[in-house]
Motif scaffolding. Structure first.
Motif, short mmCIF file in Angstrom:
data_model
loop_
_atom_site.label_atom_id
_atom_site.label_comp_id
_atom_site.label_asym_id
_atom_site.label_seq_id
_atom_site.Cartn_x
_atom_site.Cartn_y
_atom_site.Cartn_z
N PRO A 44 -8.21 24.64 10.19
CA PRO A 44 -9.24 23.65 10.54
C PRO A 44 -9.75 22.92 9.30
CG PRO A 44 -9.72 25.79 11.52
CD PRO A 44 -8.57 25.98 10.58
N GLY A 45 -9.94 21.62 9.46
CA GLY A 45 -10.50 20.82 8.38
C GLY A 45 -9.51 20.46 7.29
N ALA A 46 -8.25 20.83 7.46
CA ALA A 46 -7.25 20.53 6.44
C ALA A 46 -6.89 19.05 6.48
CB ALA A 46 -6.01 21.37 6.68
N SER A 47 -6.51 18.52 5.33
CA SER A 47 -6.07 17.14 5.27
C SER A 47 -4.75 17.08 4.54
CB SER A 47 -7.11 16.28 4.56
OG SER A 47 -7.21 16.68 3.21
N VAL A 48 -4.01 16.02 4.78
CA VAL A 48 -2.72 15.82 4.14
C VAL A 48 -2.88 14.71 3.11
CG1 VAL A 48 -0.33 15.12 4.50
CG2 VAL A 48 -1.48 16.55 6.19
N SER A 49 -2.42 14.96 1.91
CA SER A 49 -2.48 13.95 0.86
C SER A 49 -1.53 12.82 1.18
CB SER A 49 -2.11 14.57 -0.48
OG SER A 49 -2.03 13.57 -1.46
N LEU A 50 -1.90 11.60 0.84
CA LEU A 50 -1.03 10.46 1.03
C LEU A 50 -0.24 10.14 -0.23
CD1 LEU A 50 -3.37 8.11 3.07
CD2 LEU A 50 -1.59 9.62 3.89
N LEU A 51 -0.35 10.98 -1.25
CA LEU A 51 0.38 10.76 -2.48
C LEU A 51 1.57 11.68 -2.56
CD1 LEU A 51 -2.58 10.62 -5.02
CD2 LEU A 51 -1.29 8.71 -4.10
N PRO A 52 2.71 11.18 -3.10
CA PRO A 52 3.84 12.08 -3.30
C PRO A 52 3.44 13.23 -4.21
CG PRO A 52 4.48 9.80 -3.65
CD PRO A 52 2.98 9.83 -3.50
N ALA A 53 4.12 14.34 -4.09
CA ALA A 53 3.78 15.53 -4.86
C ALA A 53 3.69 15.24 -6.35
CB ALA A 53 4.80 16.64 -4.59
N ALA A 54 4.61 14.45 -6.88
CA ALA A 54 4.62 14.15 -8.32
C ALA A 54 3.35 13.41 -8.74
CB ALA A 54 5.85 13.32 -8.67
N SER A 55 2.79 12.59 -7.85
CA SER A 55 1.58 11.84 -8.18
C SER A 55 0.34 12.71 -8.15
CB SER A 55 1.39 10.68 -7.20
OG SER A 55 2.47 9.80 -7.28
N ARG A 56 0.42 13.82 -7.39
CA ARG A 56 -0.76 14.69 -7.26
C ARG A 56 -0.87 15.67 -8.41
NH1 ARG A 56 1.29 15.21 -1.97
NH2 ARG A 56 1.86 17.34 -2.47
N TRP B 26 19.40 18.91 4.24
CA TRP B 26 18.77 18.67 2.94
C TRP B 26 18.03 17.35 2.91
CZ3 TRP B 26 23.81 20.16 3.66
CH2 TRP B 26 24.76 19.14 3.76
N VAL B 27 18.35 16.42 3.80
CA VAL B 27 17.61 15.15 3.87
C VAL B 27 16.19 15.44 4.36
CG1 VAL B 27 17.45 12.91 5.02
CG2 VAL B 27 19.65 13.70 4.12
N VAL B 28 16.08 16.26 5.38
CA VAL B 28 14.76 16.64 5.89
C VAL B 28 14.00 17.42 4.82
CG1 VAL B 28 13.52 17.94 7.66
CG2 VAL B 28 15.56 16.62 8.26
N ASP B 29 14.68 18.32 4.14
CA ASP B 29 14.05 19.09 3.06
C ASP B 29 13.55 18.16 1.95
OD1 ASP B 29 14.70 21.39 4.45
OD2 ASP B 29 16.45 21.85 3.19
N TYR B 30 14.35 17.15 1.60
CA TYR B 30 13.98 16.19 0.56
C TYR B 30 12.71 15.43 0.97
CZ TYR B 30 14.11 11.84 -2.12
OH TYR B 30 13.77 10.76 -2.89
N LEU B 31 12.71 14.91 2.19
CA LEU B 31 11.55 14.15 2.65
C LEU B 31 10.30 15.02 2.72
CD1 LEU B 31 13.24 11.96 5.38
CD2 LEU B 31 12.36 11.20 3.16
N THR B 32 10.47 16.26 3.17
CA THR B 32 9.34 17.18 3.23
C THR B 32 8.79 17.44 1.83
OG1 THR B 32 10.25 18.23 5.20
CG2 THR B 32 8.61 19.48 3.96
N ALA B 33 9.67 17.68 0.88
CA ALA B 33 9.23 17.95 -0.49
C ALA B 33 8.61 16.72 -1.14
CB ALA B 33 10.41 18.44 -1.33
N PRO C 60 0.85 -1.19 0.00
CA PRO C 60 0.00 0.00 0.00
C PRO C 60 0.88 1.25 0.00
CG PRO C 60 -0.77 -1.58 1.62
CD PRO C 60 0.54 -2.10 1.11
N LEU C 61 0.45 2.27 -0.68
CA LEU C 61 1.25 3.48 -0.85
C LEU C 61 1.73 4.05 0.48
CD1 LEU C 61 2.42 5.59 -2.74
CD2 LEU C 61 0.25 6.80 -2.62
N ILE C 62 0.88 4.10 1.46
CA ILE C 62 1.28 4.68 2.74
C ILE C 62 2.39 3.87 3.39
CG2 ILE C 62 -0.49 3.55 4.14
CD1 ILE C 62 -0.77 6.31 5.59
N VAL C 63 2.37 2.55 3.23
CA VAL C 63 3.42 1.69 3.78
C VAL C 63 4.73 1.94 3.04
CG1 VAL C 63 4.18 -0.71 4.07
CG2 VAL C 63 1.81 -0.08 4.58
N ARG C 64 4.65 1.99 1.73
CA ARG C 64 5.86 2.22 0.93
C ARG C 64 6.49 3.57 1.27
NH1 ARG C 64 7.52 -0.30 -4.20
NH2 ARG C 64 9.39 0.82 -4.80
N ARG C 65 5.67 4.60 1.38
CA ARG C 65 6.17 5.93 1.71
C ARG C 65 6.85 5.94 3.08
NH1 ARG C 65 1.97 10.33 1.39
NH2 ARG C 65 3.83 11.56 1.68
#
Length: 131
Positions: free
Chosen positions: A109-121, A90-97, A26-31
């Motif tokens: 309030p009410g915000a959600s975080v995507s479970l897809l990497p930025a490139a997939s979105r 830069w490792v932290v920056d990479y993971l954040t990006a 599953p994507l979340i596990v891989r990430r």
């Protein structure tokens, strides 16, 4: 400490279960596993971020799976000193990006975080509730 205790309590069977997912967990596990591998191996990018930016984690998946079944995986995670990341920001920056670009939205309030990497979105159609 609670997270550290939970990691310390993981069994080899639990780690093998994740490894058994082979090439398509599953994507979340891989990430999560990719992120852990990058953090634990942060010293690989001590000289700078150029190699990190070129990193293709799909080519590292076999190494990530081996990491899980290593006898020293749990002790390595439990004993990891987060201060090591201070020498390679830069490792932290990479993971954040790569995985956490939406964290800034958590403050609203009410915000959600995507479970897809930025490139997939990028270019993906907007999601609708219930879909």
């Amino acid at each position: 400490l609670e997270a550290r205790d939970r990691v310390a309590a993981m069994t080899k069977a639990q780690l093998n279960e994740v490894k058994s997912l082979k090439g398509s967990p599953p994507l979340i596990v891989r990430r999560a596993l990719e992120s852990v591998w990058v953090v634990l191996n942060c010293g690989l990018w001590q000289k700078g971020d150029a190699a990190l930016k070129a990193l293709d984690l799909s080519k590292e998946w076999a190494k990530i799976q081996r990491m899980l079944t290593s006898d020293n995986f749990v002790p390595t995670v439990v004993s990891f000193d987060p201060a090591r990341l201070d020498t390679v920001p830069w490792v932290v920056d990479y993971l954040t990006a790569q995985y956490f670009t939406d964290l800034g939205q958590l403050a609203s309030p009410g915000a959600s975080v995507s479970l897809l990497p930025a490139a997939s979105r990028e270019g993906a159609p907007p999601s609708t509730p219930g879909s």
